[in-house]
Scaffold this active site. Structure first.
Site, PDB file in Angstrom:
ATOM      1  N   SER A  29       0.172 -13.848  18.318  1.00 61.31           N
ATOM      2  CA  SER A  29       0.939 -11.775  18.033  1.00 61.31           C
ATOM      3  C   SER A  29      -0.727 -11.334  17.454  1.00 61.31           C
ATOM      4  O   SER A  29      -0.315 -10.353  17.490  1.00 61.31           O
ATOM      5  CB  SER A  29       1.793 -12.317  17.283  1.00 61.31           C
ATOM      6  OG  SER A  29       3.182 -12.372  17.635  1.00 61.31           O
ATOM      7  N   THR A  34       2.158  -8.344  13.886  1.00 59.24           N
ATOM      8  CA  THR A  34       2.120  -7.636  14.478  1.00 59.24           C
ATOM      9  C   THR A  34       1.788  -6.287  14.193  1.00 59.24           C
ATOM     10  O   THR A  34       0.860  -5.075  13.672  1.00 59.24           O
ATOM     11  CB  THR A  34       3.888  -7.538  15.468  1.00 59.24           C
ATOM     12  OG1 THR A  34       3.454  -8.418  15.876  1.00 59.24           O
ATOM     13  CG2 THR A  34       3.306  -5.941  16.399  1.00 59.24           C
ATOM     14  N   ASP A  69       8.622  -8.498  20.395  1.00 61.30           N
ATOM     15  CA  ASP A  69       7.928  -9.347  20.036  1.00 61.30           C
ATOM     16  C   ASP A  69       8.444 -10.113  20.784  1.00 61.30           C
ATOM     17  O   ASP A  69       9.307 -10.940  20.917  1.00 61.30           O
ATOM     18  CB  ASP A  69       7.743  -9.650  18.782  1.00 61.30           C
ATOM     19  CG  ASP A  69       6.287 -10.488  18.370  1.00 61.30           C
ATOM     20  OD1 ASP A  69       6.520 -11.796  19.081  1.00 61.30           O
ATOM     21  OD2 ASP A  69       5.626  -9.887  17.817  1.00 61.30           O
TER      22      ASP A  69
END
Length: 585
Positions: free
Chosen positions: A104, A173, A64
């Site tokens: 995200s 996520t 990420d």
């Protein structure tokens, strides 16, 4: 306009036509080829297969919030090539519906479902309140509508499924693969949906979102989802040793009440927590026992947080931990021969560069200049902040910087840190320390504490893997195609809007067998009632005649539109119960 932007506009425009049923077969064929969704009601969820699957297993790995610069720095830092170096195949664009710079949740929605959405949303359609000027306004029917994901499609295909993260598993996520909400911060609702999604393996942090406030958790709805997991015959573990002892079956492992420790801090601050590579290896061991194959998403969550903090050592060590997890996945794929491994960041964060404004003599930069300051850092900036505690005296901050980072901070450094912390930007202490130390004691530069809108690397290994530049929305359709299912049909199977099939309660005080009502008496636990049947929102349960039946997907409520969506399998049960004669095709 770029070709991919034109394709995106075409896809969004055609969605509206399909939803209204006014599309020619020729256009529909192109729509399908772009892996977008044709939302039509269907009761057949058993086999959304469109062609023979090309691979048996898919493993997605996401570091990420990073870019190629972090990979480059990690290579210098480790002194050897990375597993990812052998897998570079292209780049990925990352923008969301409403911004050139994604968050995200919208990024994960794109590669989980094949759709761009509004920042902050998780696998539901965009709000349309703000749309980039280069995009068409998405059709009204798509607003806040739940969007099926590749995890859900894999599950319908009979495959085992898994999620692994070093954040809370209810964080953006991982949540995008298994939950459908319009606010990524609503983690109690997200966690409930994840529990009822029947995912086979879930490893990460966030146990406090399973338990009620009365038991020290975060849940205000009074539910104990740990008990729910046990009732559903999951194995539940909360330490590395317990996880390593798992040999078969379904399992949840939550190793921290909130997020797990940064990799560099784990051995000293949380030795009971497993590494990302260990969680990945155990997940593959358990999931690969399914004869139909599996889908697994692995997130190195904290590379992003390190880059938010402008902490280069935190970033590089968590990225190297991620690369070890990639090695685990690739080693399995090499032995298996029928596994596709795909890796890519969801976006860039921090804008790291090897070279900074303070490095005027940049052409003489040595390897030692780059890595020596980082090698002296024994904790992340978060861990360092913990060591500093509440004593913000210059003497204490200098002492802790010397002890844990090997940095001889000056009085000017401390003044600058405290200014950033107290006044100028209102930064947290770890952010302020990292910003100043990076600028004054390393050759690593940064452009922001936030995200940035640049393309990110694409890495892949296995048969028929992706190459070239792709939009993040293309990844979901590609995965579905490789595994042999159709996201159009997955959406049809999982999300029938109740108002399209049943009549809304007429308010006469009696709910007829073909009428529905959303009971929000308990606002934390709304229940959809259709005739005498009850479907608790955020679960996969339908209750008729006092008996609970498990559905193939979860019941999703979109508060903004007031619409409720149920799996098409529920229609058969309701039809059987109430004697309703309707054509659901």
């Amino acid at each position: 306009m770029e070709t991919k932007e034109k394709d995106t506009l075409l896809i969004i425009s055609i969605i509206g036509l399909l939803l209204l049923g006014n599309v020619s077969s020729a256009v529909a064929a192109q729509f399908d080829s772009n892996s977008s969704v044709n939302f039509t009601n269907s009761t057949n969820c058993e086999s959304p297969v469109t062609s023979e699957a090309k691979v048996k297993n898919v493993i997605i790995l996401i570091p990420d919030g990073c870019s190629q610069s972090v990979e480059t720095l990690a290579r210098w830092y480790s002194g050897k090539p990375l597993e990812l170096d052998n897998m570079v195949t292209g780049t990925v664009s990352t923008y969301s519906t409403d911004s050139v710079i994604t968050d995200s949740s919208s990024a994960a929605t794109a590669f989980a479902s094949g759709y761009k959405t509004t920042n902050g949303f998780l696998s539901v359609g965009p709000s349309n309140s703000s749309v980039l000027s280069t995009l068409e306004i998405p059709p009204e029917e798509l607003r806040y509508r739940p969007l099926a994901t590749v995890l859900e499609g894999s599950k319908l295909e009979g495959k085992a499924t898994g999620l692994v993260a070093t954040s809370r598993v209810s964080h953006a996520t991982p949540a995008a693969f298994a939950a459908h909400v319009d606010n990524r911060d609503n983690e109690t609702e997200i966690m409930k949906q994840m529990v009822y999604e029947n995912i086979d393996v879930v490893f990460g942090g966030g146990s406090s979102y399973l338990t009620p406030v009365a038991d020290g958790g975060k849940r205000k709805d009074g539910e104990n989802l740990t008990k729910t997991l046990l009732d559903r015959c999951y194995q539940y573990v909360d330490s590395r040793d317990e996880m390593m002892n798992l040999t078969t079956g379904r399992a949840w492992g939550l190793f921290a009440s909130s997020h797990m420790m940064p990799d560099i801090d784990r051995s000293s601050l949380a030795p009971e927590e497993p590494s990302l590579a260990e969680m990945t290896e155990k997940s593959i061991e358990l999931l690969s026992q399914d004869k139909n194959g599996f889908f697994l998403m692995v997130e190195g969550s904290q590379v992003d947080w390190a880059n938010h903090a402008n902490d280069p050592n935190y970033a590089v060590t968590d990225f190297l931990a991620f690369d070890k997890a990639v090695t685990v996945a690739v080693d399995f794929a090499k032995k298996d021969g029928n596994t596709l491994v795909i890796a890519f960041p969801d976006h860039n964060t921090g804008g790291m560069t090897i070279g900074s404004n303070s490095d005027s003599n940049y052409t003489s930069t040595t390897v030692e200049d780059v890595i020596a300051p980082l090698k002296g850092m024994k904790l992340s900036s978060t861990g360092l902040e913990t060591k500093i505690g509440t004593d913000l005296s210059s003497e204490n901050i200098k002492k802790q910087l010397k002890t844990w980072w090997g940095i001889d901070a000056t009085d000017e450094d401390i003044t600058e840190i405290l200014k950033l912390y107290n006044n100028e930007k209102g930064l947290s202490l770890d952010y302020a320390i990292s910003e100043v130390i990076s600028r004054n004691h390393t050759v690593i530069g940064w452009t922001t504490h936030g995200h940035s809108g640049d393309d990110v690397p694409l890495w892949a290994y296995g048969p028929d893997h992706l190459t070239g530049h792709v939009d993040n929305t293309e990844i979901a359709g590609y995965i579905a195609k490789e595994l042999g299912f159709d996201l159009n049909k997955t959406n049809s199977c999982l999300f029938t809007e109740v108002g399209e099939v049943f009549s809304k309660d007429n308010g006469d005080g009696k709910l007829d067998k073909n009428e529905y009502l959303l009971n929000t008496t308990d606002s934390s636990n709304p229940v959809l009632q259709i005739g005498d049947d009850k479907l608790p929102v955020n679960t996969n349960i339908l209750i008729k005649n006092g008996v609970a039946h498990e559905l193939e997907g979860i019941v999703v409520y979109a508060p903004v539109t007031g619409k409720v969506y149920i799996p098409s399998g529920a229609l058969s049960l309701i039809n059987e119960t109430n004697g309703i004669k309707k054509n659901f095709v």
